[in-house]
Design a protein around this motif. Structure first.
Motif, mmCIF file in Angstrom:
data_model
loop_
_atom_site.group_PDB
_atom_site.id
_atom_site.type_symbol
_atom_site.label_atom_id
_atom_site.label_comp_id
_atom_site.label_asym_id
_atom_site.label_seq_id
_atom_site.Cartn_x
_atom_site.Cartn_y
_atom_site.Cartn_z
ATOM 1 N N LEU A 17 4.665 -17.850 6.014
ATOM 2 C CA LEU A 17 4.563 -16.818 7.048
ATOM 3 C C LEU A 17 5.506 -15.648 6.778
ATOM 4 O O LEU A 17 5.384 -14.587 7.396
ATOM 5 C CB LEU A 17 4.852 -17.422 8.429
ATOM 6 N N SER A 18 6.443 -15.843 5.866
ATOM 7 C CA SER A 18 7.325 -14.757 5.435
ATOM 8 C C SER A 18 6.863 -14.160 4.109
ATOM 9 O O SER A 18 6.927 -12.946 3.909
ATOM 10 C CB SER A 18 8.763 -15.267 5.283
ATOM 11 N N PHE A 19 6.380 -15.024 3.219
ATOM 12 C CA PHE A 19 5.980 -14.591 1.877
ATOM 13 C C PHE A 19 4.745 -13.695 1.910
ATOM 14 O O PHE A 19 4.688 -12.676 1.207
ATOM 15 C CB PHE A 19 5.707 -15.817 1.006
ATOM 16 N N LEU A 20 3.750 -14.060 2.704
ATOM 17 C CA LEU A 20 2.496 -13.305 2.701
ATOM 18 C C LEU A 20 2.667 -11.857 3.168
ATOM 19 O O LEU A 20 2.194 -10.929 2.503
ATOM 20 C CB LEU A 20 1.438 -14.038 3.532
ATOM 21 N N PRO A 21 3.332 -11.589 4.309
ATOM 22 C CA PRO A 21 3.565 -10.177 4.682
ATOM 23 C C PRO A 21 4.425 -9.438 3.655
ATOM 24 O O PRO A 21 4.177 -8.261 3.378
ATOM 25 C CB PRO A 21 4.292 -10.285 6.030
ATOM 26 N N TYR A 22 5.401 -10.138 3.088
ATOM 27 C CA TYR A 22 6.272 -9.521 2.085
ATOM 28 C C TYR A 22 5.461 -9.091 0.866
ATOM 29 O O TYR A 22 5.576 -7.953 0.390
ATOM 30 C CB TYR A 22 7.370 -10.507 1.684
ATOM 31 N N PHE A 23 4.655 -9.996 0.343
ATOM 32 C CA PHE A 23 3.865 -9.694 -0.850
ATOM 33 C C PHE A 23 2.841 -8.599 -0.561
ATOM 34 O O PHE A 23 2.658 -7.683 -1.368
ATOM 35 C CB PHE A 23 3.158 -10.962 -1.341
ATOM 36 N N ALA A 24 2.154 -8.700 0.574
ATOM 37 C CA ALA A 24 1.143 -7.701 0.926
ATOM 38 C C ALA A 24 1.760 -6.312 1.036
ATOM 39 O O ALA A 24 1.182 -5.326 0.578
ATOM 40 C CB ALA A 24 0.465 -8.085 2.242
ATOM 41 N N ASN A 25 2.933 -6.230 1.618
ATOM 42 C CA ASN A 25 3.579 -4.927 1.783
ATOM 43 C C ASN A 25 4.097 -4.399 0.451
ATOM 44 O O ASN A 25 4.050 -3.190 0.201
ATOM 45 C CB ASN A 25 4.730 -5.040 2.780
ATOM 46 N N GLN A 26 4.585 -5.297 -0.408
ATOM 47 C CA GLN A 26 5.084 -4.871 -1.711
ATOM 48 C C GLN A 26 3.984 -4.215 -2.543
ATOM 49 O O GLN A 26 4.232 -3.265 -3.284
ATOM 50 C CB GLN A 26 5.656 -6.067 -2.477
ATOM 51 N N PHE A 27 2.770 -4.741 -2.424
ATOM 52 C CA PHE A 27 1.659 -4.235 -3.214
ATOM 53 C C PHE A 27 0.683 -3.427 -2.369
ATOM 54 O O PHE A 27 -0.484 -3.271 -2.739
ATOM 55 C CB PHE A 27 0.943 -5.399 -3.912
ATOM 56 N N SER A 28 1.152 -2.905 -1.257
ATOM 57 C CA SER A 28 0.310 -2.092 -0.394
ATOM 58 C C SER A 28 -0.300 -0.891 -1.123
ATOM 59 O O SER A 28 -1.485 -0.578 -0.918
ATOM 60 C CB SER A 28 1.102 -1.626 0.827
ATOM 61 N N PRO A 29 0.470 -0.168 -1.980
ATOM 62 C CA PRO A 29 -0.149 0.945 -2.713
ATOM 63 C C PRO A 29 -1.340 0.503 -3.552
ATOM 64 O O PRO A 29 -2.341 1.231 -3.649
ATOM 65 C CB PRO A 29 0.995 1.454 -3.607
ATOM 66 N N LEU A 30 -1.252 -0.678 -4.153
ATOM 67 C CA LEU A 30 -2.366 -1.197 -4.937
ATOM 68 C C LEU A 30 -3.582 -1.439 -4.051
ATOM 69 O O LEU A 30 -4.710 -1.075 -4.412
ATOM 70 C CB LEU A 30 -1.948 -2.500 -5.625
#
Length: 362
Positions: free
Chosen positions: A59-72
């Protein structure tokens, strides 16, 4: 064509396509990422309690990863649905009806604004507190990357107070061979030496086996004792910096931390400054990559959608890679963190403007 404050049917259509494709691509890629992550960390997931794996990690990893690669995800979304519209001759029909290319860009920028606002809130305020649980989980069950000991730590507690710790044990929150020197101008007025110093709560420390020497001109007084509770303006996180510590601080906390550490003369805070500038730069990237994606895929090309998606993936991954490379400029001292993190945006903004002028001139 005159602009209207009322939402146009075309605007709502494009905005719906944009945001729908963006969130769908996130869900799709997140499902793939979870499968790879489970395969990579299977031993840890089998060892850790399921509640911690789900609540503290995923529940912490998924928002983190999604936001990190948001430009992609932004780039993929724009390229995909715009190429499809162009392939179905919808773009041509819209432009033929009198809508200018500039006006066509408006709903794209509105969609980019929604994504940028969401990314800003997540990266600056919402995700850092959850990163605390995620990193604690990985340090405990996957691989411990937390620095738990420091030696020869010297810290300017305040403009006239300097602390020194020979060795600090983060597990026990205990420092050894401690000294605290107080100055008045360039004159030493007091010094405390203690065998150990133990952290209690906010700024509260207990010194053990201590000696305090006070100086008044040529006069000297001394007192000593077995234990003394005292207040010193430093915390354990000021003494030891671990990898990814910057990801656990909100932007206001980063500002406070960086300012305080600079005043103390701490040198290894570049990653904290990079993290702060990265959050702002990644937010602005939503607009730049939307401009590039829309300009690139708004016209029919030989090879269809696949060509546009291929070019889009190359550009989006190159943007992320470029950001990683330029961040090393700040680490090595070639440039400031702000300039380093905004170089990719400046370069890709120029690319976006060139592509936009080329697309609008057709």
């Amino acid at each position: 064509m005159r602009f209207s404050l009322k939402p146009k049917l075309l605007d709502l259509y494009i905005l719906k396509k944009f945001l729908g494709t963006y969130f769908f691509s996130i869900i799709l890629i997140m499902a793939i990422v979870v499968m790879f992550d489970v395969n990579e960390k299977l031993d840890a997931f089998l060892t850790a309690p399921f509640k911690e794996t789900l609540g503290d990690y995923f529940l912490s990893f998924l928002p983190y990863f999604a936001n990190q690669f948001s430009p992609l995800f932004v780039f993929i979304a724009v390229i995909f649905f715009t190429s499809k519209m162009a392939g179905n001759s919808e773009i041509i029909a819209v432009l033929s009806s009198g809508v200018s290319f500039k006006r066509l860009l408006v709903p794209y920028l509105v969609g980019a604004s929604v994504i940028a606002a969401l990314s800003f809130v997540l990266s600056n305020y919402a995700i850092p507190p959850t990163n605390v649980r995620r990193l604690d989980y990985t340090n405990k069950y996957v691989k411990n990357k937390k620095v738990e000991e420091g030696v020869n730590i010297q810290l300017m507690v305040s403009p006239d107070v300097v602390a020194f710790i020979g060795r600090y044990d983060a597990k026990k929150n205990t420092g050894y061979q401690f000294s605290l020197d107080k100055y008045k101008g360039k004159t030493l007025v007091s010094t405390m030496k203690a065998q150990t110093i133990i952290y209690d709560t906010l700024y509260k420390w207990r010194v053990q086996n201590y000696i305090v020497r006070d100086f008044d001109g040529m006069k000297e007084s001394m007192r000593k004792g077995a234990s003394l509770d005292t207040v010193i303006s430093m915390e354990p996180r000021d003494l030891i910096i671990s990898k990814n510590d910057q990801e656990m601080l909100t932007t206001p906390e980063l500002d406070t931390y960086v300012t305080k550490q600079k005043q103390r003369g701490v040198a290894n805070i570049t990653q904290f400054e990079i993290e702060k500038e990265k959050r702002y730069a990644m937010t602005a990237a939503a607009f730049i990559l939307t401009l590039i994606g829309m300009s690139l895929s708004s016209r029919k090309v030989k090879g269809g959608m696949g060509v546009n998606i291929g070019i889009g993936l190359v550009l989006s991954f190159s943007y992320i890679l470029f950001s990683t490379v330029t961040s090393s400029f700040a680490v090595s001292g070639i440039t400031t963190p702000r300039i380093a993190m905004w170089i990719p945006n400046a370069v890709y903004l120029i690319i976006g403007i060139v592509l936009y002028k080329r697309a609008s001139s057709y």
